[in-house]
Design a protein around this motif. Structure first.
Motif, PDB file in Angstrom:
ATOM      1  N   LEU A  62       0.831  -1.205   0.000  1.00 61.57           N
ATOM      2  CA  LEU A  62       0.000   0.000   0.000  1.00 61.57           C
ATOM      3  C   LEU A  62       0.866   1.257   0.000  1.00 61.57           C
ATOM      4  O   LEU A  62       0.558   2.224  -0.703  1.00 61.57           O
ATOM      5  CB  LEU A  62      -0.947   0.001   1.205  1.00 61.57           C
ATOM      6  N   CYS A  63       1.935   1.254   0.779  1.00 68.32           N
ATOM      7  CA  CYS A  63       2.836   2.415   0.825  1.00 68.32           C
ATOM      8  C   CYS A  63       3.433   2.688  -0.552  1.00 68.32           C
ATOM      9  O   CYS A  63       3.549   3.846  -0.968  1.00 68.32           O
ATOM     10  CB  CYS A  63       3.958   2.192   1.835  1.00 68.32           C
ATOM     11  N   GLU A  64       3.808   1.628  -1.254  1.00 70.02           N
ATOM     12  CA  GLU A  64       4.398   1.801  -2.578  1.00 70.02           C
ATOM     13  C   GLU A  64       3.362   2.269  -3.595  1.00 70.02           C
ATOM     14  O   GLU A  64       3.704   2.932  -4.570  1.00 70.02           O
ATOM     15  CB  GLU A  64       5.048   0.497  -3.036  1.00 70.02           C
ATOM     16  N   ARG A  65       2.102   1.945  -3.379  1.00 68.63           N
ATOM     17  CA  ARG A  65       1.053   2.332  -4.324  1.00 68.63           C
ATOM     18  C   ARG A  65       0.561   3.762  -4.098  1.00 68.63           C
ATOM     19  O   ARG A  65       0.280   4.468  -5.050  1.00 68.63           O
ATOM     20  CB  ARG A  65      -0.145   1.371  -4.243  1.00 68.63           C
ATOM     21  N   VAL A  66       0.408   4.173  -2.821  1.00 72.48           N
ATOM     22  CA  VAL A  66      -0.199   5.485  -2.552  1.00 72.48           C
ATOM     23  C   VAL A  66       0.681   6.402  -1.707  1.00 72.48           C
ATOM     24  O   VAL A  66       0.303   7.536  -1.441  1.00 72.48           O
ATOM     25  CB  VAL A  66      -1.585   5.344  -1.867  1.00 72.48           C
ATOM     26  N   GLY A  67       1.824   5.909  -1.257  1.00 75.03           N
ATOM     27  CA  GLY A  67       2.674   6.695  -0.368  1.00 75.03           C
ATOM     28  C   GLY A  67       2.254   6.472   1.079  1.00 75.03           C
ATOM     29  O   GLY A  67       1.065   6.313   1.365  1.00 75.03           O
ATOM     30  N   PRO A  68       3.212   6.442   1.983  1.00 73.69           N
ATOM     31  CA  PRO A  68       2.908   6.146   3.393  1.00 73.69           C
ATOM     32  C   PRO A  68       1.913   7.118   4.028  1.00 73.69           C
ATOM     33  O   PRO A  68       1.137   6.743   4.898  1.00 73.69           O
ATOM     34  CB  PRO A  68       4.265   6.236   4.089  1.00 73.69           C
ATOM     35  N   GLU A  69       1.914   8.367   3.582  1.00 73.60           N
ATOM     36  CA  GLU A  69       1.024   9.363   4.182  1.00 73.60           C
ATOM     37  C   GLU A  69      -0.443   9.120   3.836  1.00 73.60           C
ATOM     38  O   GLU A  69      -1.334   9.601   4.541  1.00 73.60           O
ATOM     39  CB  GLU A  69       1.433  10.783   3.773  1.00 73.60           C
ATOM     40  N   ASN A  70      -0.719   8.357   2.775  1.00 73.17           N
ATOM     41  CA  ASN A  70      -2.098   8.097   2.355  1.00 73.17           C
ATOM     42  C   ASN A  70      -2.637   6.748   2.825  1.00 73.17           C
ATOM     43  O   ASN A  70      -3.830   6.482   2.691  1.00 73.17           O
ATOM     44  CB  ASN A  70      -2.215   8.182   0.834  1.00 73.17           C
ATOM     45  N   VAL A  71      -1.775   5.900   3.364  1.00 79.80           N
ATOM     46  CA  VAL A  71      -2.211   4.568   3.782  1.00 79.80           C
ATOM     47  C   VAL A  71      -3.273   4.622   4.882  1.00 79.80           C
ATOM     48  O   VAL A  71      -4.244   3.859   4.820  1.00 79.80           O
ATOM     49  CB  VAL A  71      -1.007   3.686   4.177  1.00 79.80           C
ATOM     50  N   PRO A  72      -3.164   5.510   5.893  1.00 80.56           N
ATOM     51  CA  PRO A  72      -4.244   5.555   6.888  1.00 80.56           C
ATOM     52  C   PRO A  72      -5.618   5.819   6.278  1.00 80.56           C
ATOM     53  O   PRO A  72      -6.617   5.244   6.720  1.00 80.56           O
ATOM     54  CB  PRO A  72      -3.824   6.693   7.826  1.00 80.56           C
ATOM     55  N   ASP A  73      -5.682   6.635   5.234  1.00 82.96           N
ATOM     56  CA  ASP A  73      -6.964   6.887   4.557  1.00 82.96           C
ATOM     57  C   ASP A  73      -7.477   5.624   3.873  1.00 82.96           C
ATOM     58  O   ASP A  73      -8.679   5.342   3.891  1.00 82.96           O
ATOM     59  CB  ASP A  73      -6.821   8.008   3.527  1.00 82.96           C
ATOM     60  N   VAL A  74      -6.575   4.868   3.268  1.00 77.15           N
ATOM     61  CA  VAL A  74      -6.962   3.622   2.612  1.00 77.15           C
ATOM     62  C   VAL A  74      -7.491   2.632   3.648  1.00 77.15           C
ATOM     63  O   VAL A  74      -8.537   2.002   3.447  1.00 77.15           O
ATOM     64  CB  VAL A  74      -5.772   3.012   1.834  1.00 77.15           C
ATOM     65  N   LEU A  75      -6.775   2.516   4.765  1.00 77.75           N
ATOM     66  CA  LEU A  75      -7.214   1.594   5.817  1.00 77.75           C
ATOM     67  C   LEU A  75      -8.558   2.018   6.407  1.00 77.75           C
ATOM     68  O   LEU A  75      -9.400   1.169   6.700  1.00 77.75           O
ATOM     69  CB  LEU A  75      -6.148   1.496   6.913  1.00 77.75           C
ATOM     70  N   GLU A  76      -8.781   3.308   6.546  1.00 76.29           N
ATOM     71  CA  GLU A  76     -10.075   3.806   7.032  1.00 76.29           C
ATOM     72  C   GLU A  76     -11.179   3.462   6.029  1.00 76.29           C
ATOM     73  O   GLU A  76     -12.297   3.090   6.417  1.00 76.29           O
ATOM     74  CB  GLU A  76     -10.019   5.309   7.261  1.00 76.29           C
ATOM     75  N   PHE A  77     -10.871   3.581   4.740  1.00 82.14           N
ATOM     76  CA  PHE A  77     -11.832   3.211   3.706  1.00 82.14           C
ATOM     77  C   PHE A  77     -12.204   1.736   3.836  1.00 82.14           C
ATOM     78  O   PHE A  77     -13.385   1.370   3.790  1.00 82.14           O
ATOM     79  CB  PHE A  77     -11.238   3.514   2.326  1.00 82.14           C
ATOM     80  N   TYR A  78     -11.210   0.866   4.026  1.00 85.94           N
ATOM     81  CA  TYR A  78     -11.478  -0.561   4.195  1.00 85.94           C
ATOM     82  C   TYR A  78     -12.273  -0.821   5.469  1.00 85.94           C
ATOM     83  O   TYR A  78     -13.117  -1.724   5.515  1.00 85.94           O
ATOM     84  CB  TYR A  78     -10.180  -1.364   4.192  1.00 85.94           C
TER      85      TYR A  78
END
Length: 133
Positions: free
Chosen positions: A37-53
């Protein structure tokens, strides 16, 4: 029942992944998923992705908390981050779902992966023909 009540109930139903098991294989798998996920969206955006999930019901409270805790210890070289908008595509979400299923202890067979890849190609080809994409 109105749409808001239905949405609230959906969020609070049992999640696909309620917790990350404490065994070493599960922790390594969770870290590899976070690295992806970090490689796909950058580490700063991963919390948003996890919140979406989490909002989709894919992650439960405990799983989300552990993943966010693990994320604090991950450093990704900026050269490995895919250039883009910081958003995931459909294939990325499917890969995340496969990580979640594997963390639940389900085996992902090569045949299933081939079937998913075939379906994705079929969908993409249909979109290209139908929408001229």
């Amino acid at each position: 029942m109105d749409a808001l009540a239905s949405t609230i109930l959906e969020v609070h139903k049992p999640a696909k992944l309620d917790n990350i098991p404490d065994d070493p294989i599960a922790v390594i798998l969770a870290l590899k998923w976070l690295e992806y996920l970090c490689e796909r969206v950058g580490p700063e955006n991963v919390p948003d992705v996890l919140e979406f999930y989490y909002m989709l019901g894919w992650l439960g409270d405990k799983a989300l908390a552990k993943l966010l805790k693990f994320l604090k210890g991950i450093k990704v070289d900026e050269e490995n981050v895919v250039e883009g908008s910081g958003k995931l595509n459909i294939t990325d979400h499917i890969i995340s779902l496969l990580f979640i299923e594997r963390l639940n202890g389900k085996k992902i067979s090569p045949e299933l992966l081939d079937k998913i890849e075939w379906e994705l190609r079929k969908i993409k080809k249909g979109a290209e023909q139908f929408y001229g994409i």
